[in-house]
Design a protein around this motif. Structure first.
Motif, PDB file in Angstrom:
ATOM      1  N   ASN A  44      42.307   2.275   5.530  1.00 46.12           N
ATOM      2  CA  ASN A  44      42.226   0.837   5.285  1.00 46.12           C
ATOM      3  C   ASN A  44      42.059   0.081   6.592  1.00 46.12           C
ATOM      4  O   ASN A  44      42.523   0.536   7.635  1.00 46.12           O
ATOM      5  N   TRP A  45      41.430  -1.050   6.527  1.00 47.43           N
ATOM      6  CA  TRP A  45      41.317  -1.951   7.665  1.00 47.43           C
ATOM      7  C   TRP A  45      41.105  -3.362   7.124  1.00 47.43           C
ATOM      8  O   TRP A  45      40.669  -3.531   5.990  1.00 47.43           O
ATOM      9  N   PRO A  46      41.441  -4.367   7.908  1.00 44.73           N
ATOM     10  CA  PRO A  46      41.219  -5.744   7.453  1.00 44.73           C
ATOM     11  C   PRO A  46      39.734  -5.978   7.189  1.00 44.73           C
ATOM     12  O   PRO A  46      38.889  -5.637   8.008  1.00 44.73           O
ATOM     13  N   GLY A  47      39.434  -6.517   6.037  1.00 39.08           N
ATOM     14  CA  GLY A  47      38.043  -6.800   5.688  1.00 39.08           C
ATOM     15  C   GLY A  47      37.335  -5.675   4.959  1.00 39.08           C
ATOM     16  O   GLY A  47      36.142  -5.760   4.693  1.00 39.08           O
ATOM     17  N   LYS A  48      38.043  -4.590   4.614  1.00 34.64           N
ATOM     18  CA  LYS A  48      37.396  -3.454   3.953  1.00 34.64           C
ATOM     19  C   LYS A  48      36.819  -3.858   2.596  1.00 34.64           C
ATOM     20  O   LYS A  48      35.699  -3.491   2.265  1.00 34.64           O
ATOM     21  N   ARG A  49      37.562  -4.619   1.813  1.00 37.03           N
ATOM     22  CA  ARG A  49      37.074  -5.026   0.494  1.00 37.03           C
ATOM     23  C   ARG A  49      35.839  -5.917   0.613  1.00 37.03           C
ATOM     24  O   ARG A  49      34.891  -5.787  -0.150  1.00 37.03           O
ATOM     25  N   GLU A  50      35.868  -6.825   1.590  1.00 38.21           N
ATOM     26  CA  GLU A  50      34.712  -7.693   1.799  1.00 38.21           C
ATOM     27  C   GLU A  50      33.493  -6.877   2.228  1.00 38.21           C
ATOM     28  O   GLU A  50      32.366  -7.160   1.829  1.00 38.21           O
ATOM     29  N   ALA A  51      33.727  -5.837   3.055  1.00 33.88           N
ATOM     30  CA  ALA A  51      32.634  -4.980   3.502  1.00 33.88           C
ATOM     31  C   ALA A  51      32.025  -4.223   2.324  1.00 33.88           C
ATOM     32  O   ALA A  51      30.798  -4.087   2.223  1.00 33.88           O
ATOM     33  N   MET A  52      32.860  -3.728   1.420  1.00 32.50           N
ATOM     34  CA  MET A  52      32.355  -3.012   0.249  1.00 32.50           C
ATOM     35  C   MET A  52      31.578  -3.952  -0.664  1.00 32.50           C
ATOM     36  O   MET A  52      30.524  -3.583  -1.197  1.00 32.50           O
ATOM     37  N   LEU A  53      32.069  -5.168  -0.825  1.00 34.62           N
ATOM     38  CA  LEU A  53      31.376  -6.152  -1.645  1.00 34.62           C
ATOM     39  C   LEU A  53      30.021  -6.494  -1.040  1.00 34.62           C
ATOM     40  O   LEU A  53      29.006  -6.553  -1.725  1.00 34.62           O
ATOM     41  N   ASN A  61      21.443  -3.934  10.486  1.00 33.69           N
ATOM     42  CA  ASN A  61      21.363  -2.566   9.970  1.00 33.69           C
ATOM     43  C   ASN A  61      21.545  -2.504   8.459  1.00 33.69           C
ATOM     44  O   ASN A  61      20.783  -1.827   7.762  1.00 33.69           O
ATOM     45  N   LEU A  62      22.570  -3.169   7.944  1.00 34.40           N
ATOM     46  CA  LEU A  62      22.852  -3.105   6.509  1.00 34.40           C
ATOM     47  C   LEU A  62      21.694  -3.679   5.698  1.00 34.40           C
ATOM     48  O   LEU A  62      21.273  -3.089   4.703  1.00 34.40           O
ATOM     49  N   GLU A  63      21.157  -4.814   6.128  1.00 33.64           N
ATOM     50  CA  GLU A  63      20.037  -5.416   5.405  1.00 33.64           C
ATOM     51  C   GLU A  63      18.807  -4.515   5.446  1.00 33.64           C
ATOM     52  O   GLU A  63      18.120  -4.345   4.443  1.00 33.64           O
ATOM     53  N   ALA A  64      18.532  -3.921   6.597  1.00 30.55           N
ATOM     54  CA  ALA A  64      17.374  -3.027   6.713  1.00 30.55           C
ATOM     55  C   ALA A  64      17.537  -1.808   5.816  1.00 30.55           C
ATOM     56  O   ALA A  64      16.590  -1.389   5.145  1.00 30.55           O
ATOM     57  N   LEU A  65      18.731  -1.237   5.788  1.00 32.95           N
ATOM     58  CA  LEU A  65      18.967  -0.074   4.927  1.00 32.95           C
ATOM     59  C   LEU A  65      18.825  -0.426   3.452  1.00 32.95           C
ATOM     60  O   LEU A  65      18.288   0.357   2.670  1.00 32.95           O
ATOM     61  N   LYS A  66      19.277  -1.596   3.060  1.00 31.89           N
ATOM     62  CA  LYS A  66      19.120  -2.029   1.671  1.00 31.89           C
ATOM     63  C   LYS A  66      17.646  -2.148   1.309  1.00 31.89           C
ATOM     64  O   LYS A  66      17.227  -1.768   0.219  1.00 31.89           O
ATOM     65  N   LEU A  67      16.851  -2.693   2.234  1.00 33.06           N
ATOM     66  CA  LEU A  67      15.425  -2.873   1.975  1.00 33.06           C
ATOM     67  C   LEU A  67      14.691  -1.536   1.911  1.00 33.06           C
ATOM     68  O   LEU A  67      13.751  -1.368   1.140  1.00 33.06           O
ATOM     69  N   LEU A  68      15.118  -0.574   2.707  1.00 33.57           N
ATOM     70  CA  LEU A  68      14.455   0.729   2.737  1.00 33.57           C
ATOM     71  C   LEU A  68      14.958   1.673   1.649  1.00 33.57           C
ATOM     72  O   LEU A  68      14.294   2.657   1.334  1.00 33.57           O
ATOM     73  N   GLN A  69      16.106   1.400   1.078  1.00 27.52           N
ATOM     74  CA  GLN A  69      16.737   2.310   0.142  1.00 27.52           C
ATOM     75  C   GLN A  69      15.832   2.681  -1.036  1.00 27.52           C
ATOM     76  O   GLN A  69      15.660   3.847  -1.339  1.00 27.52           O
ATOM     77  N   GLU A  70      15.251   1.693  -1.674  1.00 28.32           N
ATOM     78  CA  GLU A  70      14.433   1.972  -2.854  1.00 28.32           C
ATOM     79  C   GLU A  70      13.140   2.685  -2.480  1.00 28.32           C
ATOM     80  O   GLU A  70      12.671   3.559  -3.209  1.00 28.32           O
TER      81      GLU A  70
END
Length: 119
Positions: A65-74, A106-115
């Motif tokens: 666990n770490w502060p902000g983990k739930r927000e990161a998953m969301l 990084n996260l946005e780029a991975l989301k765009l490349l995922q599909e």
């Protein structure tokens, strides 16, 4: 001409749909922040479905666990409305090479490349 999707997939709703296929009684409807009805998971019911004895509450287990983990998953599961665009003037021999340079979050780029690269 094929139309481009302007949103990344909604992973949360896709995962809920998969759970619904396996455990239909564990998925229920709830109102979202915008007032629209959406599917949600009844985790207590799902926990009981997956147990071979009566489940009273959360069981002890190792976890990270770490502060902000739930927000990161969301944020990892939420769709985005962005697209990748080539920078032809900054590229060397853009039309002939097979290389791709991506600049951005990084996260946005991975989301765009995922599909695109999902096998």
């Amino acid at each position: 001409m094929e139309k481009l999707k302007m949103h990344s997939p909604n992973l949360t709703q896709d995962n809920i749909a998969r759970i619904r296929e396996l455990f239909p009684n564990c998925v229920t409807e709830a109102k979202g922040e915008d007032g629209a009805v959406k599917l949600t998971v009844d985790f207590d019911q799902l926990r009981q479905e997956l147990a071979d004895s009566i489940v009273e509450g959360p069981q002890e287990r190792y976890h990270l666990n770490w502060p902000g983990k739930r927000e990161a998953m969301l944020s990892a599961n939420s769709p985005i409305a962005k697209t990748l665009r080539p920078a032809r003037e900054e590229s060397e021999n853009f039309d002939a090479t097979q290389n791709l340079f991506i600049e951005g979050d990084n996260l946005e780029a991975l989301k765009l490349l995922q599909e695109t690269y999902l096998a």
